[in-house]
Enzyme design. Structure first.
Site, PDB file in Angstrom:
ATOM      1  N   SER A  78       1.310   3.643   6.423  1.00  0.00           N
ATOM      2  CA  SER A  78       0.604   4.536   5.504  1.00  0.00           C
ATOM      3  C   SER A  78      -0.742   5.009   6.049  1.00  0.00           C
ATOM      4  O   SER A  78      -0.799   5.633   7.097  1.00  0.00           O
ATOM      5  CB  SER A  78       0.467   3.794   4.172  1.00  0.00           C
ATOM      6  OG  SER A  78      -0.128   4.599   3.207  1.00  0.00           O
ATOM      7  N   ASP A 297      -1.822  11.258   2.726  1.00  0.00           N
ATOM      8  CA  ASP A 297      -2.105  10.121   3.602  1.00  0.00           C
ATOM      9  C   ASP A 297      -1.040  10.076   4.701  1.00  0.00           C
ATOM     10  O   ASP A 297      -0.196  10.977   4.797  1.00  0.00           O
ATOM     11  CB  ASP A 297      -2.205   8.806   2.815  1.00  0.00           C
ATOM     12  CG  ASP A 297      -0.856   8.306   2.342  1.00  0.00           C
ATOM     13  OD1 ASP A 297       0.088   9.128   2.254  1.00  0.00           O
ATOM     14  OD2 ASP A 297      -0.728   7.106   2.055  1.00  0.00           O
ATOM     15  N   ASP A 299       1.713   8.580   5.398  1.00  0.00           N
ATOM     16  CA  ASP A 299       3.158   8.636   5.152  1.00  0.00           C
ATOM     17  C   ASP A 299       3.485   9.535   3.963  1.00  0.00           C
ATOM     18  O   ASP A 299       4.608   9.521   3.454  1.00  0.00           O
ATOM     19  CB  ASP A 299       3.767   7.235   4.970  1.00  0.00           C
ATOM     20  CG  ASP A 299       3.196   6.502   3.776  1.00  0.00           C
ATOM     21  OD1 ASP A 299       2.097   6.864   3.326  1.00  0.00           O
ATOM     22  OD2 ASP A 299       3.851   5.557   3.292  1.00  0.00           O
ATOM     23  N   ARG A 520     -11.437  -8.251  -7.431  1.00  0.00           N
ATOM     24  CA  ARG A 520     -10.064  -8.762  -7.230  1.00  0.00           C
ATOM     25  C   ARG A 520      -9.785  -8.906  -5.732  1.00  0.00           C
ATOM     26  O   ARG A 520     -10.356  -8.155  -4.925  1.00  0.00           O
ATOM     27  CB  ARG A 520      -9.015  -7.854  -7.889  1.00  0.00           C
ATOM     28  CG  ARG A 520      -9.039  -6.431  -7.415  1.00  0.00           C
ATOM     29  CD  ARG A 520      -7.900  -5.607  -7.979  1.00  0.00           C
ATOM     30  NE  ARG A 520      -6.664  -5.822  -7.245  1.00  0.00           N
ATOM     31  CZ  ARG A 520      -6.375  -5.251  -6.074  1.00  0.00           C
ATOM     32  NH1 ARG A 520      -7.232  -4.443  -5.462  1.00  0.00           N
ATOM     33  NH2 ARG A 520      -5.220  -5.480  -5.484  1.00  0.00           N
ATOM     34  N   SER A 522      -7.785  -8.224  -2.442  1.00  0.00           N
ATOM     35  CA  SER A 522      -6.875  -7.151  -2.015  1.00  0.00           C
ATOM     36  C   SER A 522      -5.489  -7.727  -1.739  1.00  0.00           C
ATOM     37  O   SER A 522      -5.352  -8.866  -1.301  1.00  0.00           O
ATOM     38  CB  SER A 522      -7.421  -6.499  -0.747  1.00  0.00           C
ATOM     39  OG  SER A 522      -6.384  -5.820  -0.085  1.00  0.00           O
ATOM     40  N   GLY A 523      -4.471  -6.914  -1.990  1.00  0.00           N
ATOM     41  CA  GLY A 523      -3.107  -7.324  -1.656  1.00  0.00           C
ATOM     42  C   GLY A 523      -2.668  -6.790  -0.308  1.00  0.00           C
ATOM     43  O   GLY A 523      -1.584  -7.122   0.165  1.00  0.00           O
ATOM     44  N   ARG A 529     -12.202  -6.897  -3.215  1.00  0.00           N
ATOM     45  CA  ARG A 529     -12.768  -5.588  -3.552  1.00  0.00           C
ATOM     46  C   ARG A 529     -13.645  -5.700  -4.798  1.00  0.00           C
ATOM     47  O   ARG A 529     -13.256  -6.345  -5.777  1.00  0.00           O
ATOM     48  CB  ARG A 529     -11.658  -4.578  -3.823  1.00  0.00           C
ATOM     49  CG  ARG A 529     -10.792  -4.291  -2.612  1.00  0.00           C
ATOM     50  CD  ARG A 529      -9.995  -3.004  -2.783  1.00  0.00           C
ATOM     51  NE  ARG A 529      -8.828  -2.992  -1.920  1.00  0.00           N
ATOM     52  CZ  ARG A 529      -8.842  -2.705  -0.615  1.00  0.00           C
ATOM     53  NH1 ARG A 529      -9.980  -2.407  -0.016  1.00  0.00           N
ATOM     54  NH2 ARG A 529      -7.722  -2.721   0.084  1.00  0.00           N
TER      55      ARG A 529
HETATM   56  P1  NG1 Z   1      -5.256  -3.386  -2.400  1.00  0.00           P
HETATM   57  O1  NG1 Z   1      -5.535  -3.597  -0.947  1.00  0.00           O
HETATM   58  O2  NG1 Z   1      -4.447  -4.491  -3.053  1.00  0.00           O
HETATM   59  O3  NG1 Z   1      -6.503  -3.055  -3.148  1.00  0.00           O
HETATM   60  C1  NG1 Z   1      -4.500  -0.844  -1.924  1.00  0.00           C
HETATM   61  C2  NG1 Z   1      -4.941   0.131  -2.992  1.00  0.00           C
HETATM   62  C3  NG1 Z   1      -3.880   0.171  -4.073  1.00  0.00           C
HETATM   63  C4  NG1 Z   1      -2.504   0.481  -3.508  1.00  0.00           C
HETATM   64  C5  NG1 Z   1      -2.186  -0.436  -2.343  1.00  0.00           C
HETATM   65  C6  NG1 Z   1      -0.881  -0.123  -1.643  1.00  0.00           C
HETATM   66  C7  NG1 Z   1      -7.192   0.585  -3.868  1.00  0.00           C
HETATM   67  C8  NG1 Z   1      -8.446   0.032  -4.436  1.00  0.00           C
HETATM   68  N1  NG1 Z   1      -6.218  -0.296  -3.601  1.00  0.00           N
HETATM   69  O4  NG1 Z   1      -4.315  -2.107  -2.540  1.00  0.00           O
HETATM   70  O5  NG1 Z   1      -4.266   1.087  -5.050  1.00  0.00           O
HETATM   71  O6  NG1 Z   1      -2.391   1.835  -3.169  1.00  0.00           O
HETATM   72  O7  NG1 Z   1      -3.264  -0.423  -1.385  1.00  0.00           O
HETATM   73  O8  NG1 Z   1      -0.994   0.769  -0.608  1.00  0.00           O
HETATM   74  O9  NG1 Z   1      -7.098   1.789  -3.650  1.00  0.00           O
HETATM   75 ZN    ZN Z   2       0.926   5.911   1.880  1.00  0.00          ZN
END
Ligand code: NG1
Ligand code: ZN
Length: 558
Positions: A78, A297, A299, A520, A522-523, A529
């Site tokens: 992405s 973006d 992708d 929170r 980040s995933g 963040r």
């Molecule tokens: P994380 O890294 O969990 O904050 C980010 C984006 C999400 C989502 C995912 C998947 C922000 C703050 N967070 O997640 O909205 O798009 O990547 O690509 O933009």
């Molecule tokens: Zn993307």
């Protein structure tokens, strides 16, 4: 049980041998721990060949478990920098992989040796009750990253281990949402969703757009920043179909220039920096008042719009929240015009995350549009949107779509319009449901959705922007030794761990007018963040800084 146990045992041994061969060819690097996160696996491409091989095994198991339903595999990272890559699985409906299976993906990816991989694979087959004699069907694609071809080879090696029982279709270099479309269309045996090919996607999207624009075209020119990614290819294709009704000017289309992907351009750059990509700025593309631009973006599953203020010349961002608000209001009006009565009345709702600007939420709720707030991650938004007849979901960063429930579509198809106006509204709602990618957020189809809504309303970008003013905000990445100590609840708007930190954040918020902040983990990245918004930019910055300090202090203490 097979009628010929000897033959079945032999076939099983052949399969395990083939898996062992592949696993030896693509060994897991030491000291790397993989997690199937909100965006699948994503890291430096050099660390991914073993993951691709193993993901292929899981994709086949999932397809066999679902009696041969087609599963998708997308190879992309992405908006990440070019040296990264990633892989995610797509379920038969075109949605993200079932969360229960994410853990199986993580387990396979982390097996340290060939032996442990074979053992985990065998356990999964038993535990998930997969009948290996079932057929399997997979479609896969990749974005333009230079690491893509080698990773696809590792993926194909995984499919080949199963021999002829797996049917594979290589969709080639395409966008994430087109791959999702192909998966959904392949599994729709009625054939009504569209042809399961890239061309089928183009035809369906273009036909719906033409129906919606009708005699309103040709529209004003649109400048599209493709982030030097695969969206450039999709844009070229769709332009062949609709270029006569909307003059599209593609920018940042250097898909083969090393290092160009997502560099100083693209939706993530624009949203994070709240500024035009330098390439768009210096060429003066938007200098003619009222000219719209947008950025995809890497992708092409996200899009943000922008324009320059008509008198001040300042940058104005029209992000995912602005798209959601305009689209939801528009569909609300269209549903009213359709004059569906009683049980046939359709309910339009919006799904957001905590990152949605407070002004957008206030604007919607004050106009009686229901808003649901869910945790970050498209799968959460998608599922919540399915609970509405017409569910609009967007992340502020521009990832989103609109879902029409099967009942809503049936109601629209069966409706007996009472006037030409209501007949038109119904026709348009059905055309919008064809234009919009129902599987996942899609920059190309969302762009045409925005263009069609603007055309129907007779709006310029400034009219769209006039609805509400974003609250000033700040998003900060904080690198901490262990982000797992931060545990959020209530759609990630509050922290339950570390104990006591939320009370401190609450105190900081109370000191700032219209203050709102949350934290929170980040995933997708190794960070925490911090988001803050307030009545003024200075206060938003101060609040963010205070909360960042609190996060760092509590991280040091634990
Ligand atoms: P994380 O890294 O969990 O904050 C980010 C984006 C999400 C989502 C995912 C998947 C922000 C703050 N967070 O997640 O909205 O798009 O990547 O690509 O933009
Ligand atoms: Zn993307």
């Amino acid at each position: 049980m097979s009628a010929e146990p000897g033959k079945a045992a032999h076939e099983h041994a052949v399969l395990l041998n083939a898996i062992a061969d592949g696993a030896n060819e693509y060994p897991k690097p030491e000291h790397v721990n993989y997690t199937y996160g909100t965006a699948g696996f994503r890291t430096l491409a050099t660390k991914l060949p073993s993951v691709l091989f193993r993901v292929a095994l899981l994709a086949v198991l999932r397809s066999k478990r679902l009696e041969g339903a087609t599963i998708g595999v997308m190879v992309t990272a992405s908006h990440n920098p070019e040296p990264d890559n990633g892989v995610k699985l797509v379920d038969p409906s075109g949605e993200m992989l079932d969360p229960n299976w994410e853990n199986h993906a993580t387990a396979l990816a982390n097996c340290p040796t060939t032996e442990s991989l074979i053992s985990t694979f065998t356990t999964l087959v038993t535990h998930l009750r997969v009948d290996l004699h079932q057929p399997a069907s997979i479609v896969y694609a990749r974005d333009t990253r230079p690491s893509g071809p080698d990773l696809i080879q590792a993926l194909e090696a995984g499919f080949k281990a199963f021999g002829a029982s797996v049917k594979i279709v290589d969709v080639g270099v395409t966008t994430t949402p087109i791959l999702h479309y192909v998966v959904k269309a392949t599994n729709d045996k009625s054939g009504s969703y569209g042809k399961p090919t890239v061309e089928g996607y183009m035809e369906k999207t273009a036909t719906a757009f033409k129906t919606l624009i009708g005699s309103k075209g040709p529209l004003a020119p649109l400048y599209v920043d493709c982030a030097n990614g695969v969206g450039a290819n999709a844009l070229t294709e769709i332009t062949k179909h609709i270029g006569d009704i909307i003059p599209i000017h593609p920018i940042n289309t250097a898909t083969t220039t090393p290092g160009a992907l997502n560099s100083q351009c693209g939706a993530d750059f624009v949203k994070t920096k709240q500024a035009l990509p330098p390439s768009v700025q210096s060429a003066g593309y938007l200098s003619k008042p009222g000219t719209r631009g947008c950025s995809y973006d890497g992708d092409a599953d996200r899009i943000v719009y922008y324009y320059l203020h008509e008198t001040k010349g300042t940058f104005r961002l029209l992000d995912g929240d602005k798209i959601a608000v305009m689209v939801a209001m528009f569909f609300g009006d269209l549903v009213a015009k359709a004059k569906l009565e009683g049980d046939n009345k359709l309910k339009v709702g919006v799904v957001q995350t905590a990152y949605a600007n407070g002004s957008s939420t206030k604007y919607l709720t004050s106009r009686n549009i229901p808003v649901t707030c869910v945790s970050t991650g498209v799968k959460h938004l998608h599922h919540a949107a399915q609970r509405y007849d017409i569910g609009v979901y967007f992340e502020a960063n521009g990832h989103g779509t609109v879902l029409f429930s099967p009942q809503a579509l049936q109601t629209l198809r069966d409706a007996q319009p009472t006037s030409p106006d209501s007949a038109n509204a119904i026709k348009h709602l059905l055309a919008f449901s064809d234009l919009i990618n129902q599987a996942v957020g899609d920059a190309v189809s969302d762009m045409l959705l925005v263009e069609a809504v603007l055309a129907h309303k007779g709006w310029r970008a400034s009219d769209w922007d006039a609805g509400y003013e974003d609250l000033p905000n700040r998003l900060v990445k904080v690198e901490v030794p262990d982000r797992s100590i931060f545990v959020a609840t209530d759609a990630e708007r509050k922290l339950v761990h570390p104990v006591g930190l939320q009370a401190e954040i609450d105190k900081a918020m109370a000191k700032v007018e219209m203050g709102r902040s949350f934290v929170r983990p980040s995933g997708t990245e190794d960070c925490v963040r911090v988001y803050a918004e307030a009545n003024s930019q200075v206060e938003a910055e101060t609040l963010a800084k205070t909360v960042v300090d609190l996060v760092e202090q509590s991280s040091q203490m634990s």
